[in-house]
Design a protein around this motif. Structure first.
Motif, short mmCIF file in Angstrom:
data_model
loop_
_atom_site.label_atom_id
_atom_site.label_comp_id
_atom_site.label_asym_id
_atom_site.label_seq_id
_atom_site.Cartn_x
_atom_site.Cartn_y
_atom_site.Cartn_z
N GLY A 43 28.85 37.79 26.50
CA GLY A 43 30.13 38.51 26.40
C GLY A 43 30.82 38.65 27.74
N LEU A 44 30.54 37.68 28.65
CA LEU A 44 31.10 37.78 30.00
C LEU A 44 32.03 36.62 30.34
CD1 LEU A 44 27.88 39.04 31.87
CD2 LEU A 44 29.94 40.36 31.34
N ALA A 45 32.61 35.98 29.30
CA ALA A 45 33.58 34.91 29.53
C ALA A 45 34.64 34.94 28.46
CB ALA A 45 32.87 33.56 29.56
N VAL A 46 35.81 34.42 28.82
CA VAL A 46 36.92 34.37 27.89
C VAL A 46 37.65 33.03 28.06
CG1 VAL A 46 38.41 35.60 29.56
CG2 VAL A 46 39.06 35.55 27.16
N ASP A 47 37.99 32.42 26.92
CA ASP A 47 38.81 31.21 26.95
C ASP A 47 40.21 31.59 26.52
OD1 ASP A 47 36.54 29.78 27.59
OD2 ASP A 47 36.22 29.01 25.56
N MET A 48 41.20 31.24 27.34
CA MET A 48 42.58 31.57 26.96
C MET A 48 43.53 30.51 27.45
SD MET A 48 42.88 35.04 29.26
CE MET A 48 42.23 35.12 30.94
N SER A 49 44.54 30.24 26.61
CA SER A 49 45.59 29.35 27.06
C SER A 49 46.73 30.23 27.55
CB SER A 49 46.03 28.39 25.95
OG SER A 49 46.72 29.08 24.96
N ILE A 50 47.33 29.80 28.67
CA ILE A 50 48.29 30.62 29.40
C ILE A 50 49.49 29.73 29.76
CG2 ILE A 50 48.64 31.81 31.62
CD1 ILE A 50 45.57 32.44 31.55
N CYS A 51 50.70 30.24 29.52
CA CYS A 51 51.89 29.48 29.97
C CYS A 51 53.08 30.42 30.12
CB CYS A 51 52.21 28.36 28.99
SG CYS A 51 52.67 28.92 27.35
N TRP A 52 54.04 29.97 30.91
CA TRP A 52 55.28 30.75 31.11
C TRP A 52 56.39 29.83 31.55
CZ3 TRP A 52 51.10 30.94 34.48
CH2 TRP A 52 51.33 30.57 35.82
N ARG A 53 57.60 30.39 31.61
CA ARG A 53 58.77 29.64 32.07
C ARG A 53 59.34 30.31 33.31
NH1 ARG A 53 61.37 26.45 28.08
NH2 ARG A 53 60.21 26.42 26.12
N GLY A 54 59.91 29.51 34.16
CA GLY A 54 60.57 30.04 35.35
C GLY A 54 59.62 30.69 36.33
N ALA A 55 60.14 31.70 37.08
CA ALA A 55 59.30 32.44 38.02
C ALA A 55 58.92 33.76 37.36
CB ALA A 55 60.05 32.69 39.31
N VAL A 56 57.71 34.25 37.62
CA VAL A 56 57.27 35.53 37.06
C VAL A 56 56.73 36.42 38.17
CG1 VAL A 56 56.77 34.73 34.72
CG2 VAL A 56 55.01 34.54 36.50
N SER A 57 56.79 37.73 37.93
CA SER A 57 56.21 38.70 38.86
C SER A 57 55.13 39.47 38.11
CB SER A 57 57.27 39.66 39.38
OG SER A 57 58.18 38.98 40.21
N ILE A 58 53.93 39.42 38.64
CA ILE A 58 52.80 40.05 37.95
C ILE A 58 52.09 41.03 38.88
CG2 ILE A 58 51.36 38.02 38.52
CD1 ILE A 58 49.69 38.67 36.01
N LYS A 59 51.66 42.17 38.30
CA LYS A 59 50.94 43.17 39.08
C LYS A 59 49.47 42.77 39.19
CE LYS A 59 53.31 47.58 38.79
NZ LYS A 59 53.59 48.71 37.92
N ASP A 60 48.95 42.82 40.43
CA ASP A 60 47.50 42.60 40.57
C ASP A 60 46.78 43.94 40.37
OD1 ASP A 60 47.48 44.03 42.96
OD2 ASP A 60 47.32 42.26 44.24
N ALA A 61 45.46 43.95 40.49
CA ALA A 61 44.69 45.15 40.16
C ALA A 61 44.95 46.29 41.13
CB ALA A 61 43.20 44.82 40.11
#
Ligand SMILES: [Zn+2]
Length: 190
Positions: free
Chosen positions: A126-144
Protein backbone atom coordinates in the motif's frame (compact mmCIF):
# COMPACT_ATOMS: atom_id res chain seq x y z
CA UNK A 1 -12.40 -32.13 -16.25
CA UNK A 2 -14.04 -28.74 -15.84
CA UNK A 3 -11.79 -27.88 -12.90
CA UNK A 4 -8.82 -28.16 -15.20
CA UNK A 5 -10.33 -25.62 -17.59
CA UNK A 6 -10.78 -23.04 -14.84
CA UNK A 7 -7.17 -23.56 -13.74
CA UNK A 8 -5.82 -22.74 -17.19
CA UNK A 9 -4.31 -19.27 -17.49
CA UNK A 10 -6.45 -16.59 -19.11
CA UNK A 11 -8.17 -13.26 -18.54
CA UNK A 12 -10.60 -14.75 -15.96
CA UNK A 13 -7.69 -15.03 -13.48
CA UNK A 14 -7.30 -11.27 -13.36
CA UNK A 15 -10.62 -10.72 -11.51
CA UNK A 16 -9.73 -13.18 -8.75
CA UNK A 17 -7.09 -10.94 -7.21
CA UNK A 18 -8.32 -7.41 -7.76
CA UNK A 19 -6.23 -4.38 -7.03
CA UNK A 20 -7.62 -1.18 -5.62
CA UNK A 21 -7.64 2.23 -7.29
CA UNK A 22 -8.82 3.99 -4.13
CA UNK A 23 -6.33 6.07 -2.11
CA UNK A 24 -8.12 4.89 1.08
CA UNK A 25 -6.43 1.52 0.58
CA UNK A 26 -2.94 3.06 0.87
CA UNK A 27 -0.99 2.55 4.11
CA UNK A 28 -0.49 4.88 7.04
CA UNK A 29 0.89 8.34 6.36
CA UNK A 30 1.55 7.59 2.70
CA UNK A 31 -2.21 7.68 2.10
CA UNK A 32 -2.40 11.27 3.36
CA UNK A 33 0.75 12.27 1.44
CA UNK A 34 -0.83 11.03 -1.81
CA UNK A 35 -4.21 12.61 -1.05
CA UNK A 36 -2.60 15.98 -0.26
CA UNK A 37 -0.49 15.86 -3.43
CA UNK A 38 -3.51 14.97 -5.56
CA UNK A 39 -5.57 17.73 -3.92
CA UNK A 40 -2.81 20.25 -4.71
CA UNK A 41 -2.65 19.09 -8.33
CA UNK A 42 -6.43 19.21 -8.72
CA UNK A 43 -6.53 22.72 -7.20
CA UNK A 44 -3.90 23.76 -9.77
CA UNK A 45 -6.09 22.56 -12.62
CA UNK A 46 -4.09 19.41 -13.23
CA UNK A 47 -6.09 16.37 -14.29
CA UNK A 48 -5.25 13.26 -12.22
CA UNK A 49 -6.59 9.76 -12.71
CA UNK A 50 -5.54 7.03 -10.26
CA UNK A 51 -5.44 3.53 -11.76
CA UNK A 52 -3.87 1.49 -8.93
CA UNK A 53 -3.05 1.77 -5.23
CA UNK A 54 -2.96 -1.41 -3.12
CA UNK A 55 -2.26 -4.58 -5.09
CA UNK A 56 -2.33 -8.13 -3.66
CA UNK A 57 0.92 -10.09 -3.93
CA UNK A 58 -0.93 -12.77 -5.93
CA UNK A 59 -1.86 -10.23 -8.59
CA UNK A 60 1.81 -9.21 -8.85
CA UNK A 61 2.62 -12.88 -9.52
CA UNK A 62 0.09 -12.98 -12.39
CA UNK A 63 1.43 -9.70 -13.79
CA UNK A 64 5.08 -10.74 -13.65
CA UNK A 65 4.75 -14.13 -15.30
CA UNK A 66 2.14 -13.28 -17.95
CA UNK A 67 4.27 -10.29 -19.02
CA UNK A 68 7.36 -12.46 -19.20
CA UNK A 69 5.70 -15.17 -21.31
CA UNK A 70 4.68 -12.49 -23.81
CA UNK A 71 7.78 -10.28 -23.74
CA UNK A 72 10.66 -12.51 -22.62
CA UNK A 73 9.56 -15.76 -24.28
CA UNK A 74 9.69 -17.55 -20.91
CA UNK A 75 8.76 -21.25 -21.12
CA UNK A 76 5.39 -21.50 -19.30
CA UNK A 77 6.37 -24.90 -17.85
CA UNK A 78 9.30 -23.28 -16.02
CA UNK A 79 7.15 -20.86 -14.00
CA UNK A 80 7.29 -21.55 -10.24
CA UNK A 81 4.01 -22.01 -8.41
CA UNK A 82 2.95 -19.97 -5.39
CA UNK A 83 0.60 -20.99 -2.56
CA UNK A 84 -2.98 -19.88 -3.15
CA UNK A 85 -2.70 -19.41 -6.92
CA UNK A 86 -3.72 -22.68 -8.53
CA UNK A 87 -3.05 -21.53 -12.10
CA UNK A 88 -1.96 -23.76 -14.97
CA UNK A 89 0.27 -21.74 -17.33
CA UNK A 90 0.81 -24.63 -19.76
CA UNK A 91 -1.86 -25.06 -22.45
CA UNK A 92 -1.92 -27.90 -25.00
CA UNK A 93 0.14 -25.82 -27.43
CA UNK A 94 2.77 -23.11 -27.01
CA UNK A 95 0.67 -20.74 -29.13
CA UNK A 96 -2.31 -21.26 -26.80
CA UNK A 97 -0.14 -20.63 -23.73
CA UNK A 98 1.19 -17.39 -25.22
CA UNK A 99 -2.30 -16.27 -26.34
CA UNK A 100 -3.68 -16.82 -22.83
CA UNK A 101 -0.78 -14.86 -21.32
CA UNK A 102 -1.39 -12.06 -23.83
CA UNK A 103 -5.08 -11.96 -22.78
CA UNK A 104 -3.94 -11.58 -19.18
CA UNK A 105 -1.45 -8.84 -20.01
CA UNK A 106 -4.30 -6.97 -21.73
CA UNK A 107 -6.74 -7.53 -18.82
CA UNK A 108 -4.07 -6.47 -16.31
CA UNK A 109 -3.46 -3.22 -18.28
CA UNK A 110 0.29 -3.86 -18.51
CA UNK A 111 0.61 -4.15 -22.29
CA UNK A 112 2.51 -0.86 -22.56
CA UNK A 113 4.83 -1.53 -19.63
CA UNK A 114 8.44 -1.52 -20.84
CA UNK A 115 9.94 -3.37 -17.93
CA UNK A 116 8.76 -6.60 -16.31
CA UNK A 117 6.38 -5.98 -13.42
CA UNK A 118 8.09 -6.75 -10.11
CA UNK A 119 7.11 -9.91 -8.24
CA UNK A 120 7.04 -7.74 -5.14
CA UNK A 121 6.41 -4.02 -5.26
CA UNK A 122 5.56 -1.12 -3.00
CA UNK A 123 1.96 -1.63 -4.18
CA UNK A 124 1.78 -4.87 -2.14
CA UNK A 125 2.37 -2.82 1.01
CA UNK A 126 0.00 0.00 0.00
CA UNK A 127 2.98 2.29 -0.55
CA UNK A 128 2.66 3.03 -4.28
CA UNK A 129 0.18 4.70 -6.58
CA UNK A 130 -0.21 4.63 -10.36
CA UNK A 131 -1.75 7.77 -11.82
CA UNK A 132 -2.00 9.44 -15.17
CA UNK A 133 -1.46 13.19 -14.99
CA UNK A 134 -1.93 15.94 -17.59
CA UNK A 135 -2.67 19.65 -17.93
CA UNK A 136 -2.77 22.52 -20.40
CA UNK A 137 -0.78 25.71 -20.41
CA UNK A 138 1.13 26.85 -17.32
CA UNK A 139 -0.01 25.84 -13.83
CA UNK A 140 0.81 26.99 -10.30
CA UNK A 141 0.83 24.29 -7.65
CA UNK A 142 1.40 24.46 -3.89
CA UNK A 143 4.17 22.25 -2.54
CA UNK A 144 3.98 20.70 0.94
CA UNK A 145 5.54 23.81 2.52
CA UNK A 146 2.79 25.98 1.05
CA UNK A 147 5.07 27.61 -1.55
CA UNK A 148 3.52 28.19 -4.95
CA UNK A 149 5.52 26.61 -7.80
CA UNK A 150 4.82 27.76 -11.32
CA UNK A 151 5.30 25.02 -13.88
CA UNK A 152 5.95 26.33 -17.37
CA UNK A 153 8.15 23.50 -18.55
CA UNK A 154 7.15 20.34 -20.38
CA UNK A 155 6.15 17.63 -20.62
CA UNK A 156 2.72 18.40 -19.15
CA UNK A 157 2.54 14.96 -17.58
CA UNK A 158 3.70 13.07 -14.50
CA UNK A 159 7.15 12.97 -16.09
CA UNK A 160 7.59 16.75 -15.58
CA UNK A 161 10.72 17.42 -13.52
CA UNK A 162 9.22 20.34 -11.59
CA UNK A 163 6.10 18.35 -10.73
CA UNK A 164 8.29 15.45 -9.59
CA UNK A 165 10.09 17.88 -7.23
CA UNK A 166 6.75 19.10 -5.88
CA UNK A 167 5.60 15.50 -5.32
CA UNK A 168 8.76 14.77 -3.33
CA UNK A 169 7.94 17.59 -0.87
CA UNK A 170 4.76 15.65 -0.03
CA UNK A 171 6.69 12.39 0.32
CA UNK A 172 5.38 11.02 -2.99
CA UNK A 173 8.37 10.02 -5.09
CA UNK A 174 8.42 9.34 -8.82
CA UNK A 175 9.66 5.95 -10.01
CA UNK A 176 13.47 6.10 -10.20
CA UNK A 177 13.85 4.53 -13.62
CA UNK A 178 12.30 7.18 -15.86
CA UNK A 179 9.96 6.15 -18.65
CA UNK A 180 10.07 2.45 -17.77
CA UNK A 181 7.04 2.92 -15.50
CA UNK A 182 5.47 6.29 -16.30
CA UNK A 183 2.41 6.26 -13.96
CA UNK A 184 4.25 4.90 -10.87
CA UNK A 185 4.93 6.96 -7.72
CA UNK A 186 5.73 5.59 -4.26
CA UNK A 187 7.02 6.34 -0.77
CA UNK A 188 10.63 5.70 -1.84
CA UNK A 189 10.73 5.95 -5.63
CA UNK A 190 10.82 2.17 -6.04
ZN1 LIG B 1 2.91 1.13 -9.95
Amino acid sequence: MTTHVTKLSGAHWVRRFDSSSNTRDLSGMFRYAVEDFIAAMTAAGIKVSVSATYRPLKRSYLMHWSWRIVNDGIDPSSIPSVPGVDIEWVHPTTAASVNAAREMVEALSIRRLRTKPALRSQHNAGLAVDMSICWRGAVSIKDATGALVQIKTGPRTGMNKQLIEVGATYGVKKYYDGIKDVPHWSNNGR
